[in-house]
Write an enzyme that holds these catalytic residues in place. Sequence first.
Site: not given
Ligand code: DGL
Length: 263
Positions: A14, A77, A156, A189-190
């Site tokens: 990710d 991600c 983050e 996923t964040h």
């Molecule tokens: N965790 C990510 C997703 O599922 C990426 C988020 C990012 O880096 O902007 O989209």
Amino acid sequence: MSSAAPSPSIGVFDSGLGGLTVLRELRRQLPEVPLLYVADTAHAPYGQRSPEFIQARSLALAEHLRASGAELIVVACNTATAHAIQTLRQHWPALPFVGTEPGIKPAVAASKSGRIGVLATPATIASARYQDLLARHAGNAQVISQACPGLVDLIETGDLGSAELQLLITELCAPMREAQVDTVLMGCTHYPLVQTQLQAALGPQVQLLNIETAVAQQAERLWTHGAPGASMRLQTTGDAASLQRFVQQVLGWGDLAVEAVAV
Ligand code: DGL
């Protein structure tokens, strides 16, 4: 004697912390399979980057995971899945990849009102793949697609209780409240890392759906290498100590060393 090849593992990547929510679910569903996670912290977030950048990073990370013994790669991600999974599959046609995408179909099925919301990064919402998902699965449902610039940046930082984060979440959820959606998909996923705040901002009547369980189930279906032994390795292209602190405090994984890697 020939030097031992790395034991087969599931590689997961990710842009940063988000894929840990997928990793946690993989650990639960596949406790006997070695897992190797790379957080591309040095290049996070991906959500406001170009498709070319996301593809180049995804190729580099997958190459790194392959060299470390990954026999299946989970793209944990949504943004990288939207812009790079096709490129990855073309590059390694024999390697199984599991992507992560907003589950429009189950969300539509779960909604009683036919009004659903999707929270995702700007790059995911803008992608042709997301538009295609909507065209194929939204049917007659009204879908409010909310790009969330800045949300991943704040997550983050690791400070999940900050007032700034709370304010942004309230702002991003306002259009969902106005449209009176009854179901909201976390299309990044964040976001499950701030699920409690999202639920509070949306209201208790809204069901909040994530995708990690389905992703881990798909990985389990595609994994053909048995149970070579439980182990979990965490790597980051950023600061190892910060990641270590985060997994300890937020996920309760106190005994895991985190390696810094150049990818
Ligand atoms: N965790 C990510 C997703 O599922 C990426 C988020 C990012 O880096 O902007 O989209």
